[in-house]
Design an enzyme around this catalytic site. Sequence first.
Site, mmCIF file in Angstrom:
data_model
loop_
_atom_site.group_PDB
_atom_site.id
_atom_site.type_symbol
_atom_site.label_atom_id
_atom_site.label_comp_id
_atom_site.label_asym_id
_atom_site.label_seq_id
_atom_site.Cartn_x
_atom_site.Cartn_y
_atom_site.Cartn_z
ATOM 1 N N ASP A 216 0.832 -1.204 0.000
ATOM 2 C CA ASP A 216 0.000 0.000 0.000
ATOM 3 C C ASP A 216 0.868 1.255 0.000
ATOM 4 O O ASP A 216 1.870 1.330 0.726
ATOM 5 C CB ASP A 216 -0.893 -0.022 1.246
ATOM 6 C CG ASP A 216 -1.895 1.115 1.284
ATOM 7 O OD1 ASP A 216 -2.738 1.192 0.384
ATOM 8 O OD2 ASP A 216 -1.816 1.932 2.228
ATOM 9 N N GLU A 272 14.835 -15.335 -0.168
ATOM 10 C CA GLU A 272 15.246 -16.389 0.765
ATOM 11 C C GLU A 272 14.221 -17.514 0.849
ATOM 12 O O GLU A 272 14.529 -18.605 1.348
ATOM 13 C CB GLU A 272 15.463 -15.798 2.157
ATOM 14 C CG GLU A 272 16.624 -14.821 2.242
ATOM 15 C CD GLU A 272 16.697 -14.162 3.608
ATOM 16 O OE1 GLU A 272 16.045 -14.675 4.549
ATOM 17 O OE2 GLU A 272 17.383 -13.131 3.738
#
Length: 534
Positions: A216, A272
């Site tokens: 956002d 990751e």
Amino acid sequence: MTPVALNDPIDVPWWRDAVVYQVYVRSFADANGDGMGDLKGITKRLPYLADLGVDALWITPFYPSPQHDAGYDVSDYVDVDPRFGDLADADALLRKAHALGLKVIVDLVPNHTSDEHEWFQKALASEPGSPERERYLFRTGKGRGGQQPPNNWGSVFGGIAWERIEDGPAGSTQWYLHLFDKTQPDLNWRNPEVRQMFVDVLRFWLDRGVDGFRVDVAHGLFKHESLRDEKSDHPSSRHVESLLETDTKDEPMWDQPEVHDVYRDWHQVLAEYDGDRMAVAEAWTQTPERTAAYVRPDELQQAFNFAWLLATWDAADMADCIRRTFATLDPVGANPTWVLSNHDVVRHATRYGGGRVGVARARAATLAMLALPGSSYLYQGEELGLESVDVPEELRQDPAWFRTGEFWRDHCRVPMPWSGTRAPFGFGGRTQPWLPMPAGWKDLTVEAQTGKRGSTLELYRKALKVRRTFAATAPRDVEILDRAKTVLAFERGPITVVLNAGKRPVSLPRGKVLLNSGRLVDGKLPPDTAVWIR
């Protein structure tokens, strides 16, 4: 004939060609009958999304919040608001979605917190210059006794962007910045604590299995370090429909260069985790070139193409948008992310004129969008041909309405009609939900349109099914064809798309019609209609 191209990446992550369905959590499905949507309601309706043919869903904020801005005022980023359920419900939703082959994207709100967030409450109770206040943007006011705001910035929701604190510790008087509602204080992203907190939030939800994040106000985290005045005769922070304008504006509160360091860090965090985790930016920048910076190879994976959303019902305007989109994304090796509606703007069926004409144009524009390379985001209810609703003033809940008396967004947030002939149309409960549903929606429910030939729902289902046959294998090149000024036409590999934005039927090129948004007339394409041809 104007070719535009995008380089093909070697690896093909799931999000590259995904169709993502936006779920506005308050308005999708209500499992407990309290008139407001919830996580169990979403979980119950996941088979509908799988049957529709989308690849993923994006869920608007469901975190603990006082709900002054429908959950975009977050008081705790690592829990679930009791109105919507609990963490066990979130985990169950993720498990069922993944079992159905659906990815899940959750909303992240990093620009500001709720004024009820623990950090802000501690800031209010602390002295000016304290570590607690340094997490936000507190400043002393101008003028005698600091009575005037620190600068001339305006709130997106109307009025000034500063709120004064009276009678603070030791009699201090300061102001805090809120680019949105006063209950949404902006964070200070130059503070390492803020950056670390959001890395921890990312990991919390990634560890639970979410596949991505919608970021956002992705362009708003950093403000010009000086917090200088905006250089304008009429300074203000504009709302979404007016952010993309011809002239470049001075905006020290938006799109500062430091924000890209944050997204480089986030890129490493996402990398990751297995499964091609991703993030999509809500970045209302002033030019497509500025938006492209957010999707450089080491930053975010996607950014909404709001230029497409703001394009008018004009063939030349849409063609120019397509050309410029590819021209700006090609240098950074990114794919476009198309969108026509969301929870902040007028639904595109209404924006294109409303009524039968508006719905016909919306169907045609969607067909054109789904044929383009890249991902597409659909807003809940658009597959039913829903339009924006004129919610009575006394029932509106949008803080932008209360601050401006003009700009408001409740019109596009009215709950989904699922079944039956009267409100709440299978949404949940026995009475009108948190925003009232119009009686005229009885013919637009999922139940009423399922299996009905020519319905908007069945058009979406067929379009998404056909799209799967070419979306991942068709070339990444698009060639805009020279046709009449009122016609948008382009080729993508074996697929030709023709959209008639004029007032007269037009001839079609040779080939097999795969799909059309409306009936053909004597082999010609009527106005406000689009077609796919192989």
